[in-house]
Scaffold this motif. Structure first.
Motif, PDB file in Angstrom:
ATOM      1  N   LEU A 290      -2.261  -2.565  -3.884  1.00  0.00           N
ATOM      2  CA  LEU A 290      -3.532  -2.201  -3.633  1.00  0.00           C
ATOM      3  C   LEU A 290      -3.878  -1.045  -2.808  1.00  0.00           C
ATOM      4  CD1 LEU A 290      -4.965  -5.761  -3.340  1.00  0.00           C
ATOM      5  CD2 LEU A 290      -5.027  -4.691  -5.154  1.00  0.00           C
ATOM      6  N   TYR A 291      -2.870  -0.851  -1.700  1.00  0.00           N
ATOM      7  CA  TYR A 291      -3.057  -0.043  -0.544  1.00  0.00           C
ATOM      8  C   TYR A 291      -2.078   0.920  -0.354  1.00  0.00           C
ATOM      9  CZ  TYR A 291      -7.702  -1.665   0.939  1.00  0.00           C
ATOM     10  OH  TYR A 291      -9.141  -2.265   1.049  1.00  0.00           O
ATOM     11  N   GLU A 292      -1.866   2.053  -0.017  1.00  0.00           N
ATOM     12  CA  GLU A 292      -0.795   2.887   0.279  1.00  0.00           C
ATOM     13  C   GLU A 292      -0.993   3.905   1.443  1.00  0.00           C
ATOM     14  OE1 GLU A 292       2.471   5.850  -2.080  1.00  0.00           O
ATOM     15  OE2 GLU A 292       0.433   5.644  -2.829  1.00  0.00           O
ATOM     16  N   LEU A 293      -0.303   3.911   2.274  1.00  0.00           N
ATOM     17  CA  LEU A 293      -0.282   4.854   3.685  1.00  0.00           C
ATOM     18  C   LEU A 293       0.420   6.005   3.219  1.00  0.00           C
ATOM     19  CD1 LEU A 293       0.347   2.810   6.875  1.00  0.00           C
ATOM     20  CD2 LEU A 293      -1.731   4.237   6.222  1.00  0.00           C
ATOM     21  N   ARG A 294      -0.093   7.332   3.462  1.00  0.00           N
ATOM     22  CA  ARG A 294       0.645   8.396   3.115  1.00  0.00           C
ATOM     23  C   ARG A 294       0.316   9.310   4.487  1.00  0.00           C
ATOM     24  NH1 ARG A 294      -2.158   9.711  -2.716  1.00  0.00           N
ATOM     25  NH2 ARG A 294      -1.530   8.077  -3.872  1.00  0.00           N
ATOM     26  N   ASP A 295       1.241  10.244   4.583  1.00  0.00           N
ATOM     27  CA  ASP A 295       1.451  11.342   5.665  1.00  0.00           C
ATOM     28  C   ASP A 295       1.636  12.728   5.128  1.00  0.00           C
ATOM     29  OD1 ASP A 295       1.637  12.548   7.837  1.00  0.00           O
ATOM     30  OD2 ASP A 295       3.033  11.263   8.941  1.00  0.00           O
ATOM     31  N   SER A 296       0.451  13.337   5.152  1.00  0.00           N
ATOM     32  CA  SER A 296       0.428  14.600   4.796  1.00  0.00           C
ATOM     33  C   SER A 296       0.200  15.788   5.780  1.00  0.00           C
ATOM     34  CB  SER A 296      -0.441  15.101   3.379  1.00  0.00           C
ATOM     35  OG  SER A 296      -0.504  16.364   2.816  1.00  0.00           O
ATOM     36  N   ALA A 297       1.209  16.613   6.068  1.00  0.00           N
ATOM     37  CA  ALA A 297       0.992  17.486   7.001  1.00  0.00           C
ATOM     38  C   ALA A 297       0.558  17.029   8.406  1.00  0.00           C
ATOM     39  CB  ALA A 297      -0.030  18.504   6.638  1.00  0.00           C
ATOM     40  N   GLY A 298       1.277  15.750   8.644  1.00  0.00           N
ATOM     41  CA  GLY A 298       0.838  15.186   9.839  1.00  0.00           C
ATOM     42  C   GLY A 298      -0.579  14.363   9.858  1.00  0.00           C
ATOM     43  N   ILE A 299      -1.129  14.219   8.830  1.00  0.00           N
ATOM     44  CA  ILE A 299      -2.393  13.422   8.680  1.00  0.00           C
ATOM     45  C   ILE A 299      -2.308  12.171   8.010  1.00  0.00           C
ATOM     46  CG2 ILE A 299      -4.688  13.611   7.993  1.00  0.00           C
ATOM     47  CD1 ILE A 299      -4.886  16.435   8.163  1.00  0.00           C
ATOM     48  N   HIS A 300      -2.377  11.042   8.615  1.00  0.00           N
ATOM     49  CA  HIS A 300      -2.337   9.754   7.853  1.00  0.00           C
ATOM     50  C   HIS A 300      -3.515   9.486   7.106  1.00  0.00           C
ATOM     51  CE1 HIS A 300       0.812   9.279  11.011  1.00  0.00           C
ATOM     52  NE2 HIS A 300       1.421   8.524  10.130  1.00  0.00           N
ATOM     53  N   GLN A 301      -3.367   9.029   6.060  1.00  0.00           N
ATOM     54  CA  GLN A 301      -4.391   8.660   4.926  1.00  0.00           C
ATOM     55  C   GLN A 301      -4.073   7.391   4.236  1.00  0.00           C
ATOM     56  OE1 GLN A 301      -5.643  11.887   2.447  1.00  0.00           O
ATOM     57  NE2 GLN A 301      -7.752  11.842   3.654  1.00  0.00           N
ATOM     58  N   LEU A 302      -5.136   6.469   4.306  1.00  0.00           N
ATOM     59  CA  LEU A 302      -5.050   5.043   3.435  1.00  0.00           C
ATOM     60  C   LEU A 302      -5.596   5.390   2.177  1.00  0.00           C
ATOM     61  CD1 LEU A 302      -3.940   2.001   3.655  1.00  0.00           C
ATOM     62  CD2 LEU A 302      -6.452   1.552   4.265  1.00  0.00           C
ATOM     63  N   TYR A 303      -4.791   5.019   1.127  1.00  0.00           N
ATOM     64  CA  TYR A 303      -5.348   5.285  -0.193  1.00  0.00           C
ATOM     65  C   TYR A 303      -5.318   3.939  -0.832  1.00  0.00           C
ATOM     66  CZ  TYR A 303      -4.708  10.165  -0.243  1.00  0.00           C
ATOM     67  OH  TYR A 303      -4.874  11.541   0.200  1.00  0.00           O
ATOM     68  N   ARG A 304      -6.545   3.835  -1.918  1.00  0.00           N
ATOM     69  CA  ARG A 304      -6.410   2.623  -2.875  1.00  0.00           C
ATOM     70  C   ARG A 304      -5.859   3.156  -3.968  1.00  0.00           C
ATOM     71  NH1 ARG A 304     -10.549   3.902  -6.749  1.00  0.00           N
ATOM     72  NH2 ARG A 304     -11.997   5.317  -6.044  1.00  0.00           N
ATOM     73  N   LYS A 305      -5.066   2.093  -4.547  1.00  0.00           N
ATOM     74  CA  LYS A 305      -4.427   2.309  -5.716  1.00  0.00           C
ATOM     75  C   LYS A 305      -4.890   1.847  -7.076  1.00  0.00           C
ATOM     76  CE  LYS A 305       0.218   2.089  -5.252  1.00  0.00           C
ATOM     77  NZ  LYS A 305       1.436   1.479  -4.610  1.00  0.00           N
ATOM     78  N   CYS A 306      -6.163   1.354  -6.906  1.00  0.00           N
ATOM     79  CA  CYS A 306      -6.904   0.292  -7.944  1.00  0.00           C
ATOM     80  C   CYS A 306      -7.976   1.291  -8.165  1.00  0.00           C
ATOM     81  CB  CYS A 306      -7.189  -1.082  -7.675  1.00  0.00           C
ATOM     82  SG  CYS A 306      -5.656  -1.791  -7.151  1.00  0.00           S
ATOM     83  N   GLN A 307      -8.566   0.927  -9.387  1.00  0.00           N
ATOM     84  CA  GLN A 307     -10.092   1.136  -9.591  1.00  0.00           C
ATOM     85  C   GLN A 307     -10.878   0.272  -8.704  1.00  0.00           C
ATOM     86  OE1 GLN A 307     -10.841   3.829 -11.827  1.00  0.00           O
ATOM     87  NE2 GLN A 307      -8.552   4.100 -11.753  1.00  0.00           N
ATOM     88  N   LEU A 308     -12.003   0.908  -8.657  1.00  0.00           N
ATOM     89  CA  LEU A 308     -13.026   0.195  -7.749  1.00  0.00           C
ATOM     90  C   LEU A 308     -13.423  -1.245  -8.023  1.00  0.00           C
ATOM     91  CD1 LEU A 308     -15.564   2.719  -6.379  1.00  0.00           C
ATOM     92  CD2 LEU A 308     -13.758   1.750  -5.101  1.00  0.00           C
ATOM     93  N   ASN A 309     -13.487  -1.453  -9.492  1.00  0.00           N
ATOM     94  CA  ASN A 309     -13.722  -2.696  -9.995  1.00  0.00           C
ATOM     95  C   ASN A 309     -12.529  -3.544 -10.088  1.00  0.00           C
ATOM     96  OD1 ASN A 309     -12.138  -1.655 -11.866  1.00  0.00           O
ATOM     97  ND2 ASN A 309     -13.497  -2.226 -13.769  1.00  0.00           N
ATOM     98  N   GLU A 310     -11.231  -3.084  -9.522  1.00  0.00           N
ATOM     99  CA  GLU A 310     -10.242  -3.931  -9.523  1.00  0.00           C
ATOM    100  C   GLU A 310     -10.044  -4.452  -7.926  1.00  0.00           C
ATOM    101  OE1 GLU A 310      -7.717  -2.626 -13.253  1.00  0.00           O
ATOM    102  OE2 GLU A 310      -7.694  -1.361 -11.527  1.00  0.00           O
TER     103      GLU A 310
END
Length: 328
Positions: A290-310
């Protein structure tokens, strides 16, 4: 383990946001609690009464049914709305929201009808503090007021400045003063002369969350490692994604520090950045689909891996309460 393909939570999906998470200066309310903070038993008692009689809050016998005075009946009605447990229909009738039914409706095998699980208190707190439409002062306090030490006069002055600069139309100073008093009484445990909890402190279940501390006339709110289930955080973040369908990722700074437009979970729950990261690691470890933490150029972001209806907010709650039932 939950993944994007599971559909069994569709039946409890909340209706499209009755109360938007995003602050709108034209949709606000102040002073509707009749000076009363939430008290133990009020939400459950008011909800059960509404299930039996949808017109209870317009009923002349409401004081007898609920066992409280007329002003308290109005306060119970208000807090049920602020906590997003009931909603008004087009015909002006009141009914339970889907999340209200799941939490409190005994006939539907409710998750926690008496708020015995502390996670339910965190959930109720989020539902109120992320509701700028019905609980504007509380939304402001947790998402826009960032002082860690203050007294009642400072808090009132800050709220007045916010209202004067951000809110359409005037609000009476007496109304704002009462809102500030209710916030402090609801979240800061009152102490008696011997240094123990006063009887009034025991009246408000949200004081148990210890989001505010009182020392004489001073109040303190310090981000720390609180006992918040990662599933409750997952619910809050899923609501933010649902409210912003155009985004697939949220910058961690927006989960930590609110600018006062959107609620920030770390600000609402008063947790530190380090503790938020720990909870997010738990969240992504337990919900890797469902969720994934990513670190790009020192910036942390939380991504959803699902469609919103899921990616449904309610599935995190369902999973939490199901795990309690299985452990029993």
């Amino acid at each position: 383990m939950l993944d994007c393909k599971q559909k069994q939570y569709q039946e409890i999906r909340l209706e499209a946001f009755q109360y938007p998470l995003k602050f709108n200066p034209k949709q606000v309310s102040f002073g509707r609690h009749e000076t009363f903070p939430i008290r133990y038993g009020w939400l459950s008692k008011g909800f059960q009464a509404l299930m039996e009689n949808p017109k209870i809050f317009n009923d002349d016998n409401a004081t007898v049914t609920l066992g409280v005075g007329k002003n308290m009946v109005s306060a119970i009605h208000y807090w049920l709305q602020a906590a997003q447990l009931i909603q008004q229909q087009q015909d002006k009738q009141w009914q339970a929201t889907p999340i209200g039914k799941k939490l409190f409706a005994k006939a539907d095998n409710a998750w926690d009808p008496y708020l015995e699980d502390e996670a339910s208190l965190w959930l109720i707190h989020w539902l109120i503090a992320s509701n700028p439409v019905k609980a504007t002062s509380i939304f402001w306090f947790f998402n826009r007021f960032h002082k860690h030490q203050f007294d009642e006069a400072e808090l009132l002055n800050a709220l007045k400045i916010f209202v004067q600069s951000q809110i359409k139309g005037k609000r009476a100073a007496s109304t704002l003063k009462i809102d500030v008093s209710v916030i402090l009484r609801m979240y800061a445990p009152s102490m008696n002369e011997r240094g123990g909890l006063s009887e009034e402190a025991l009246d408000s279940p949200l004081a148990n969350l210890k989001l505010l501390y009182r020392d004489g006339k001073k109040f303190f709110t310090t981000p720390e490692a609180r006992n918040i289930p990662y599933s409750i955080l997952g619910f809050a973040i899923a609501e933010l994604f649902q409210a912003q369908p155009h985004i697939s990722g949220i910058n961690l700074r927006d989960l930590i520090h609110s600018e006062g437009i959107w609620p920030a979970p770390a600000a609402v729950f008063r947790i530190s950045e380090a503790h938020l990261l720990n909870l997010l690691e738990e969240l992504t470890a337990n919900y890797p689909m469902l969720y994934e933490l990513r670190d790009s150029a020192g910036i942390h972001q939380l991504y959803r891996k699902c469609q919103l209806n899921e990616l449904l907010p309610e599935q995190f709650l369902q999973h939490h309460y199901a795990s309690l039932e299985n452990a029993a």
